[in-house]
Design an enzyme around this catalytic site. Sequence first.
Site, PDB file in Angstrom:
ATOM      1  N   GLU A 207       0.262   7.521  -5.813  1.00 36.92           N
ATOM      2  CA  GLU A 207       0.944   7.536  -4.516  1.00 36.92           C
ATOM      3  C   GLU A 207       1.508   6.137  -4.301  1.00 36.92           C
ATOM      4  O   GLU A 207       0.780   5.216  -3.932  1.00 36.92           O
ATOM      5  CB  GLU A 207      -0.031   7.933  -3.402  1.00 36.92           C
ATOM      6  CG  GLU A 207      -0.641   9.314  -3.565  1.00 36.92           C
ATOM      7  CD  GLU A 207       0.375  10.441  -3.520  1.00 36.92           C
ATOM      8  OE1 GLU A 207       1.483  10.223  -2.972  1.00 36.92           O
ATOM      9  OE2 GLU A 207       0.086  11.534  -4.031  1.00 36.92           O
ATOM     10  N   CYS A 241       3.690   3.057   3.799  1.00 39.35           N
ATOM     11  CA  CYS A 241       4.468   3.339   2.591  1.00 39.35           C
ATOM     12  C   CYS A 241       5.650   4.261   2.857  1.00 39.35           C
ATOM     13  O   CYS A 241       6.641   4.221   2.133  1.00 39.35           O
ATOM     14  CB  CYS A 241       3.570   3.937   1.501  1.00 39.35           C
ATOM     15  SG  CYS A 241       2.780   5.491   1.967  1.00 39.35           S
TER      16      CYS A 241
END
Length: 453
Positions: A207, A241
């Site tokens: 991720e 993110c």
Amino acid sequence: MVHLFEKQKRYFQTGETRPIDFRLQQLKNLKAAIKKYEREIIDTLKVELHKSEFEAYSAEIGVVYEEIRFMMKRLPDWIKPQRVPTPLTHIGSKSYIYPEPYGVNLIIAPWNYPFQLAISPLVGAIAAGNCAIIKPSEYTPNMSALLKKMISETFPEEYIAVVEGGVEVSQQLLDLRFDHIFFTGSVPVGKIVMAAAAKHLTPVTLELGGKSPAIVDVSAHLDLAAKRIVWGKFLNAGQTCIAPDYVLVDANVKSLLIEKMKQYIVEFYGERPEQSPHYGRIVSERHTERLVRFLNEGTIVHGGRYDIEQRWIEPTLLDEITWEDDVMREEIFGPILPILTFETIDEAIAMVNAYEKPLALYLFSEDRQVQQQVIEQISFGGGCINDTIMHIATPYLPFGGVGQSGMGAYHGKASFDAFSHYKSVLKQTTKFDLSIRYPNNPNALKWIRKLFK
């Protein structure tokens, strides 16, 4: 380190983690532990990242509660072997897919959401019947210590454990032959993790991040676009993110969008955001210094003040930015928002596609044709139409990247899948045997040609 790893390998081989009752009980235990330490989690997030109680609960704790609830309700169905169709060529047999746990998993968590991004993958690991070692970030040592305390009180270390430390500890862990590695963090470190995993052919879930655009076309509801972009960008002081990394706005509405974004920055965080209880801090002085360098590029149209020692940067809008500027060459991961323009949606699509595939994309448009065009012509991990961030908060939508922004996905059923191997099994009858499969049958080729044509 090796001793702990071997203990978990032995424990997993006993089969104790596999029964459904065991998995459900451990998820209950995890939820109870979070409840017990909820206040301490919130206070720790305040100390290390200046997160408000609202942000700490909604973005870190609440989403984990929802993940556990969602998982527990559906897990009994997910673990059942799934019968699938069998072709005529396999007459007499039945086909099944069995989900099975990988075994001992390594979960490497980042510092920006130090609780949620350590525990949310763990929910999937437990649900799928695994053991796990969690390595929290050394940049948030208080949360790291709290996670170790909470997990060690709740689970035996041969089942779930937390290992603290810096880069050298991470490297020692990566040298071990885990059955699966789940990593959340930057692209450069993701490459290191993948290279280490490759030595053992260990499967990985990565991720990562990248430059996630917010595209605003001329048909957009500008007031809501500005409000939602500001919220998504400056949540956790931009250290998300999937935060909008930059804005691509139609030149005809750029000025109005900027004015509205300035309005909402003040509305959310006040004239002096450093005093706002709702505005976060940068994780370290080193990260703050990196971000401050970007303030020398383009023209600051809002914000720009900072205090490196206090790890604080004002929510900042940068205009007159070019694609060659440093701020556009790497993921910002902070409260600085560059603004660029386009003349046509085709031009905007080409600009985004000139970069690596983003983890998230946000399109603000009332034009359904434009919405469909962007979805079809830009590859990205996930995102929203007329919103930001919110796609990550539903367990019905898998979350993950593509290309440089990551591989694999989790949340909800995807979390169970991320920590499971799907084993295919064909059960053949012994009541009869088709001789045409064997080479000594003189008519074998004729029948095989008829069946496979």
